[in-house]
Design a protein around this motif. Structure first.
Motif, PDB file in Angstrom:
ATOM      1  N   ARG A 101       0.574  -1.542   0.096  1.00  0.00           N
ATOM      2  CA  ARG A 101       0.344   0.112   0.226  1.00  0.00           C
ATOM      3  C   ARG A 101       1.375   1.156   0.233  1.00  0.00           C
ATOM      4  O   ARG A 101       0.295   2.136   0.693  1.00  0.00           O
ATOM      5  CB  ARG A 101      -0.546   0.025   1.544  1.00  0.00           C
ATOM      6  CG  ARG A 101      -1.874  -1.440   1.131  1.00  0.00           C
ATOM      7  CD  ARG A 101      -2.979  -1.251   0.652  1.00  0.00           C
ATOM      8  NE  ARG A 101      -3.847  -0.220   2.262  1.00  0.00           N
ATOM      9  CZ  ARG A 101      -4.439  -1.044   3.669  1.00  0.00           C
ATOM     10  NH1 ARG A 101      -4.414  -1.608   3.463  1.00  0.00           N
ATOM     11  NH2 ARG A 101      -4.814   0.156   4.403  1.00  0.00           N
ATOM     12  N   PHE A 115     -12.054  -5.964  15.007  1.00  0.00           N
ATOM     13  CA  PHE A 115     -12.878  -4.902  14.716  1.00  0.00           C
ATOM     14  C   PHE A 115     -13.677  -4.319  14.419  1.00  0.00           C
ATOM     15  O   PHE A 115     -14.106  -4.069  14.204  1.00  0.00           O
ATOM     16  CB  PHE A 115     -11.906  -4.200  13.210  1.00  0.00           C
ATOM     17  CG  PHE A 115     -11.578  -3.234  12.918  1.00  0.00           C
ATOM     18  CD1 PHE A 115     -11.648  -2.681  11.798  1.00  0.00           C
ATOM     19  CD2 PHE A 115     -10.919  -2.429  14.166  1.00  0.00           C
ATOM     20  CE1 PHE A 115     -10.860  -1.512  11.708  1.00  0.00           C
ATOM     21  CE2 PHE A 115     -10.440  -1.194  13.909  1.00  0.00           C
ATOM     22  CZ  PHE A 115     -10.110  -0.389  12.224  1.00  0.00           C
ATOM     23  N   GLN A 164      -9.355   1.474  19.108  1.00  0.00           N
ATOM     24  CA  GLN A 164      -8.460   2.357  17.645  1.00  0.00           C
ATOM     25  C   GLN A 164      -8.890   3.828  17.831  1.00  0.00           C
ATOM     26  O   GLN A 164      -8.228   4.928  18.096  1.00  0.00           O
ATOM     27  CB  GLN A 164      -8.643   1.706  17.299  1.00  0.00           C
ATOM     28  CG  GLN A 164      -6.888   1.831  16.276  1.00  0.00           C
ATOM     29  CD  GLN A 164      -6.989   1.228  14.708  1.00  0.00           C
ATOM     30  OE1 GLN A 164      -7.409   0.268  15.036  1.00  0.00           O
ATOM     31  NE2 GLN A 164      -5.224   1.650  14.054  1.00  0.00           N
ATOM     32  N   HIS A 173      -4.865  -2.610  21.178  1.00  0.00           N
ATOM     33  CA  HIS A 173      -4.734  -0.468  20.144  1.00  0.00           C
ATOM     34  C   HIS A 173      -5.396   0.633  21.569  1.00  0.00           C
ATOM     35  O   HIS A 173      -3.928   1.312  22.299  1.00  0.00           O
ATOM     36  CB  HIS A 173      -5.995   0.009  19.209  1.00  0.00           C
ATOM     37  CG  HIS A 173      -5.609  -0.506  18.178  1.00  0.00           C
ATOM     38  ND1 HIS A 173      -4.251   0.216  16.927  1.00  0.00           N
ATOM     39  CD2 HIS A 173      -5.807  -1.559  17.193  1.00  0.00           C
ATOM     40  CE1 HIS A 173      -4.092   0.004  15.338  1.00  0.00           C
ATOM     41  NE2 HIS A 173      -4.765  -1.543  15.706  1.00  0.00           N
ATOM     42  N   ASN A 192       0.908  -4.575   9.401  1.00  0.00           N
ATOM     43  CA  ASN A 192       0.693  -4.726   8.707  1.00  0.00           C
ATOM     44  C   ASN A 192      -0.129  -3.540   7.490  1.00  0.00           C
ATOM     45  O   ASN A 192       1.040  -2.807   7.715  1.00  0.00           O
ATOM     46  CB  ASN A 192      -1.105  -4.644   9.203  1.00  0.00           C
ATOM     47  CG  ASN A 192      -1.329  -2.986   9.274  1.00  0.00           C
ATOM     48  OD1 ASN A 192      -1.588  -2.392   8.466  1.00  0.00           O
ATOM     49  ND2 ASN A 192      -1.434  -2.346  10.610  1.00  0.00           N
ATOM     50  N   GLY A 221      -1.311  -1.236   5.635  1.00  0.00           N
ATOM     51  CA  GLY A 221      -2.247   0.011   6.225  1.00  0.00           C
ATOM     52  C   GLY A 221      -2.024   1.324   6.714  1.00  0.00           C
ATOM     53  O   GLY A 221      -1.569   2.107   6.738  1.00  0.00           O
ATOM     54  N   THR A 222      -1.239   0.790   8.242  1.00  0.00           N
ATOM     55  CA  THR A 222      -1.413   0.913   9.418  1.00  0.00           C
ATOM     56  C   THR A 222      -0.077   0.948   9.558  1.00  0.00           C
ATOM     57  O   THR A 222       0.512   2.159  10.929  1.00  0.00           O
ATOM     58  CB  THR A 222      -2.819   1.303  10.870  1.00  0.00           C
ATOM     59  OG1 THR A 222      -2.557   0.082  10.688  1.00  0.00           O
ATOM     60  CG2 THR A 222      -4.076   1.551   9.875  1.00  0.00           C
TER      61      THR A 222
HETATM   62  N1  DI6 Z   1      -6.640  -1.738  12.636  1.00  0.00           N
HETATM   63  C1  DI6 Z   1      -5.727  -1.048  11.991  1.00  0.00           C
HETATM   64  O1  DI6 Z   1      -4.728  -0.180  12.375  1.00  0.00           O
HETATM   65  C2  DI6 Z   1      -5.431  -2.284  10.603  1.00  0.00           C
HETATM   66  N2  DI6 Z   1      -5.898  -3.722  11.021  1.00  0.00           N
HETATM   67  C3  DI6 Z   1      -7.265  -2.899  11.856  1.00  0.00           C
HETATM   68  O2  DI6 Z   1      -8.259  -3.689  12.944  1.00  0.00           O
HETATM   69  C4  DI6 Z   1      -5.713  -1.375   8.885  1.00  0.00           C
HETATM   70  C5  DI6 Z   1      -5.212  -2.217   8.206  1.00  0.00           C
HETATM   71  C6  DI6 Z   1      -4.835  -2.313   6.394  1.00  0.00           C
HETATM   72  O3  DI6 Z   1      -5.587  -1.121   7.243  1.00  0.00           O
HETATM   73  O4  DI6 Z   1      -4.663  -3.240   5.736  1.00  0.00           O
END
Ligand code: DI6
Ligand code: FE
Length: 404
Positions: A85, A218, A249, A269, A323, A325-326
């Motif tokens: 990403r 999540f 989170q 988180h 991961n 993304g974050t």
């Molecule tokens: N919280 C996050 O920060 C990641 N998943 C989640 O539940 C984000 C995962 C992603 O952006 O691929």
């Protein structure tokens, strides 16, 4: 005559055992530690060695006063995924909002698409690059979540890759089913139907095939609400799977309390965790997992309630949340530094966060997380002059050797 010789003996070591007690880091200077059949059988001072080490043990390692710690435990990762990403990182630096990217089919959905398209071997090959990087820092236990498949065949593919990673690297893997990571495209507008699919088909199959030890959700405005989360927790309980939750989170939804009431082993988180939530963690013995990498990468400004967690004696673990993304990182050492620099944990608390308390977050406290008689002999030696250096240094890896 039974062979009474030990298998391994480490001598002339400074041992940060992380065992509870008066000594910071459970520190035992100028000491020795022995193991047999993979378990620690003796630990003591060098002046207690009234025998010739070579006669007492098959293997003897002279540590020359190096520091030893328990093997590191990364208790929260999404390390199995396909694609990258990085292009989204560029877009966000140009001011495009995270939510807008998601609206355009980016975000988790784009990793889901790449992961579904990848073969099991391609997924394995892409994931082991990250695991090899983690292992350079003394890793001995790795938690791996599914959650980029979002249909039964792809979720199973991910969990099979997790299992292969453990076999390839002789790593202890704790697999977590995170089918409730986000609502997949084919269920847009039908999140309740997807939750039914997760509960009626995915969890029963994964439990029966023993593909995961735990179930995670999540719980967030952009993912699943409290009622949906509770349905999944109840199903996990019915199938005797451990419970974890991505909680508070980006906002407070009281999912930490719900998770603790369901006996969750961890909530993770926690930037928006309330004091009420903290009290339920204490009451139920749930571990708090902090993820400074995601906090940093998202440029979050809301800090987790660290002082309240400490004052209520909630065990705090630290993990990479690796991961795409974050939190695209594989470094627990960097997370330890961020836990101190950003969250103001002490170096001892940060080291406990990737050993003793990370073991708690995985339900492994009886066998892992400290160097004590009866625990596994996962030991790491470090080129440092004090255990605080493990959090003090950043972007530098002082790992000397991993004994697993
Ligand atoms: N919280 C996050 O920060 C990641 N998943 C989640 O539940 C984000 C995962 C992603 O952006 O691929
Ligand atoms: Fe996560």
């Amino acid at each position: 005559m039974e062979n009474t010789k030990w298998d391994k003996l480490w001598i002339n070591a400074n041992i940060a055992s992380m065992a509870d007690g008066k000594l910071a880091y459970g520190l035992r200077k100028n000491s020795a530690i022995a193991s047999k059949n993979g378990l620690i059988v003796w630990i003591g001072r060098m002046d207690e060695l009234d025998f010739n080490p070579a006669e007492k043990s098959e293997q003897v390692f002279d540590m020359g006063r190096k520091y030893l710690t328990p093997g590191f435990i990364d208790c929260h990762t999404h390390v199995v995924y396909a694609g990258s990403r990085a292009h989204e990182f560029e877009m966000r630096l140009k001011g495009v909002k995270y939510e807008d990217i998601a609206q355009r089919g980016g975000g988790i959905q784009s990793t889901v698409q790449a992961t579904r398209q990848a073969s099991e071997d391609e997924l394995f090959e892409q994931s082991i690059v990250r695991v090899q990087s983690m292992m350079q820092e003394g890793l001995s236990v790795l938690e791996i979540k599914s959650g980029y498949g979002l249909n039964i065949e792809s979720e199973i593919k991910m969990l099979r890759v997790a299992k292969r990673i453990g076999q390839k690297f002789n790593l202890h893997i704790c697999s977590t089913f995170l089918g409730a990571h986000t609502v997949p495209k084919e269920y847009t507008g039908r999140s309740n139907d997807y939750v039914e699919y997760v509960c009626r088909e995915m969890i029963p199959f994964i439990a029966e095939e023993k593909l995961a030890h735990a179930v995670d959700v999540f719980c967030e405005k952009i993912a699943f609400n409290l009622d949906q989360t509770e349905k999944i927790f109840q199903t996990a309980k019915n199938y005797n799977l451990l419970i974890k939750c991505h909680s508070e989170q980006l906002s407070n939804s009281n999912s930490a309390e719900l998770a603790a009431e369901y006996g969750a082993i961890s909530v993770d988180h926690l930037e928006y965790l309330s004091e009420t939530g903290i009290k339920s963690l204490t009451k139920n013995g749930t571990t708090a997992v902090l993820l400074p990498g995601a906090f940093y990468f998202l440029r979050e400004t809301k800090f987790p309630p660290i002082e309240l967690l400490k004052s209520h004696n909630v065990p705090i673990a630290i993990a990479t949340d690796c991961n795409p993304g974050t939190s695209p990182t594989t470094s627990l050492l960097l997370m330890m530094n961020m836990a101190c620099t950003l969250f103001r944990l002490t170096p001892e608390e940060a080291l406990a966060g990737v050993t003793k308390n990370a073991a708690k977050a995985l339900g492994l406290s009886k066998t892992h997380g400290t160097l004590e008689v009866g625990k596994v002999d996962h030991i790491v030696s470090w080129d440092i002059d004090h255990p605080a250096e493990l959090s003090y240094l950043f972007g530098q890896n002082p790992c000397h050797k991993i004994y697993r």
